[in-house]
Design an enzyme around this catalytic site. Structure first.
Site, mmCIF file in Angstrom:
data_model
loop_
_atom_site.group_PDB
_atom_site.id
_atom_site.type_symbol
_atom_site.label_atom_id
_atom_site.label_comp_id
_atom_site.label_asym_id
_atom_site.label_seq_id
_atom_site.Cartn_x
_atom_site.Cartn_y
_atom_site.Cartn_z
ATOM 1 N N GLY A 132 0.959 5.548 1.328
ATOM 2 C CA GLY A 132 0.409 6.499 2.282
ATOM 3 C C GLY A 132 0.897 7.897 2.002
ATOM 4 C CB SER A 133 0.703 10.953 4.107
ATOM 5 O OG SER A 133 -0.649 10.777 4.430
ATOM 6 C CG PHE A 134 4.859 11.193 5.181
ATOM 7 C CD1 PHE A 134 5.217 12.470 4.790
ATOM 8 C CD2 PHE A 134 3.958 11.053 6.210
ATOM 9 C CE1 PHE A 134 4.711 13.586 5.426
ATOM 10 C CE2 PHE A 134 3.440 12.158 6.860
ATOM 11 C CZ PHE A 134 3.809 13.429 6.468
ATOM 12 N N GLY A 135 4.961 7.718 1.797
ATOM 13 C CA GLY A 135 5.719 6.681 1.107
ATOM 14 C C GLY A 135 4.925 5.427 0.865
ATOM 15 C CG ASP B 81 -3.708 10.153 9.394
ATOM 16 O OD1 ASP B 81 -4.900 10.464 9.156
ATOM 17 O OD2 ASP B 81 -2.930 9.780 8.514
ATOM 18 N N GLY C 113 0.827 -1.203 0.000
ATOM 19 C CA GLY C 113 0.000 0.000 0.000
ATOM 20 C C GLY C 113 0.857 1.246 0.000
ATOM 21 C CB VAL D 146 3.859 -0.369 3.366
ATOM 22 C CG1 VAL D 146 4.222 -1.545 4.265
ATOM 23 C CG2 VAL D 146 3.731 0.901 4.185
ATOM 24 C CE LYS E 11 5.122 5.068 6.691
ATOM 25 N NZ LYS E 11 4.347 5.594 7.838
#
Length: 410
Positions: free
Chosen positions: A133-136, A247, A131, A138, A152
């Site tokens: 996300g906001s910063f990178g 979050d 998946g 996984v 991650k």
């Protein structure tokens, strides 16, 4: 002291004495021959063989003191040489683009190099992607010994990625709770930063709520939300400095082999320090889940997490996202649920996969349980932060709901 008599327990296979105040020599016979350093983490008074990663035991002897002086001198010389070597190595790294791996303060599962991460993920192949996300992103990784991990990898071009990496390293290296994701190690170099986490084979809560091939029954959903509430209770009230996650959402709730939930992604988490709130200028939380005061004024409090928890709780039992297209204007997930409670029509908002027929003798019990859950969700999402309940109250309420549900239905 660890009793030496434990060596006689021939059927002993698993033993974990970590995080105690034990001292003295670790036995080496019997089942201790198969134990690793992980069994004795954070016991500063222990000593023994090197494979346990503890200091060697001091042996009493009547022989000449030279036996102690000479090794001491040699150790001091070795220390000086080591310091000089480390200084030279650090200077060399400023010139050459060598890989630097930062290990977290606590004893870690294993040492992990960048090359191992490449190999474990087939060069960060898209087929290993779990998946984004906001910063990178996984990735799933499998080391040569067959151990699965989640890796991650931070997108360093994203604003705040460096800060997010530091925050997660600091937060997750110190907090310990069965419902919080565990960091194994942390790889850090100029153009590559990654966290190595425990792998959660059952994915996240969002997948289980919305994918056609997955389903959760009533008790599973209750257990998951109790797990999440327990994790937040620990962060808010049981850790030495209160932590706000900031979050919380279904994609950040990961499930292990036994469907036990683990809260993840501390990229924008905040330490409250001495106060009960703080203000930040950049809002990074997810639309639909963030508390009103966080979205409009950047005010960070524990009650903000309570609001997010309430939204996730209602979403888990209605199977409706707070950003669903049906929620427009004044209508929101919170308002929709509140209206159903007011009209005594809770069955109209509950996920149809959880509903039996009205002829079912347990239908009334289901209805009572759903109403209690939804009332808790609404109580968590009160507009005024001061009027919201705490996570301690949420945990107690959910446990009571579960006890009543099991008693009536099972």
């Amino acid at each position: 002291m660890i009793p030496k008599s434990l060596e006689a327990l021939s059927y002993l296979k698993y033993l974990n004495l970590s995080f105690n105040k034990l001292q003295g020599e670790i036995p080496t016979g019997g089942p201790f021959t198969n134990l690793s350093a992980q069994s004795f983490v954070s016991n500063r008074g222990l000593c023994g063989v090197s494979r346990f990663h503890v200091q060697p035991c001091k042996r009493k002897s009547g022989t000449s003191s030279l036996k102690y002086v000479i090794p001491g001198i040699l150790s001091a010389m070795l220390l000086v040489i080591s310091i000089i070597w480390l200084v030279m190595l650090r200077r060399k790294k400023n010139v050459e683009a060598t890989i630097e791996t930062t290990y977290l303060p606590q004893p870690l599962y294993r040492r992990v190099s960048y090359q191992e991460l490449l190999s474990a993920t087939n060069g960060f192949n898209v087929s290993n992607l779990l998946g984004t996300g906001s910063f990178g992103s996984v990735y799933k990784g499998t080391f040569s010994d067959g151990v699965d991990v989640a890796i991650k990898v931070f997108n360093l071009e994203t604003k705040g990625a460096f800060t997010s990496f530091d925050v997660e390293c600091d937060m997750l290296s110190n907090i310990r709770h069965r419902n919080l994701i565990k960091v194994i190690s942390c790889c850090n170099q100029n153009d590559f930063k990654a966290l190595i986490l425990n792998y959660m084979p059952n994915g996240n809560l969002e997948k289980w709520l919305y994918s056609q091939n997955y389903s959760l029954n009533m008790l599973q959903r209750l257990d998951i939300m109790i797990n999440v509430a327990s994790a937040l209770e620990y962060l808010h009230h049981d850790y030495e400095t209160p932590i706000v996650h900031c979050d919380l959402k279904p994609s950040n709730i990961l499930l292990d082999d036994d469907m036990v939930a683990h809260v993840a992604d501390f990229g924008i988490a905040k330490l409250l320090g001495g106060g009960d709130s703080m203000t930040q200028t950049m809002t990074l939380a997810t639309i639909g889940y963030m508390a009103p005061e966080y979205g409009t004024e950047g005010i960070v409090t524990r009650r903000g997490d309570v609001y997010s928890f309430g939204i996730v709780l209602m979403e888990t039992f209605t199977r409706r996202k707070p950003t669903d297209e049906m929620f427009v204007g004044e209508m929101s997930l919170k308002q929709w649920v509140a209206n159903s409670l007011f009209a005594d029509a809770i069955v109209e908002v509950v996920d149809t996969n959880l509903l039996g027929t009205q002829k079912d003798p347990k239908f009334v019990s289901y209805n009572v349980c759903f109403s209690s859950i939804m009332r808790l969700g609404v109580a968590c999402c009160v507009e005024s932060p001061k009027e919201r309940i705490t996570m301690q109250e949420a945990v107690a309420t959910l446990n009571k709901i579960k006890i009543e549900y099991v008693k009536e239905v099972w």
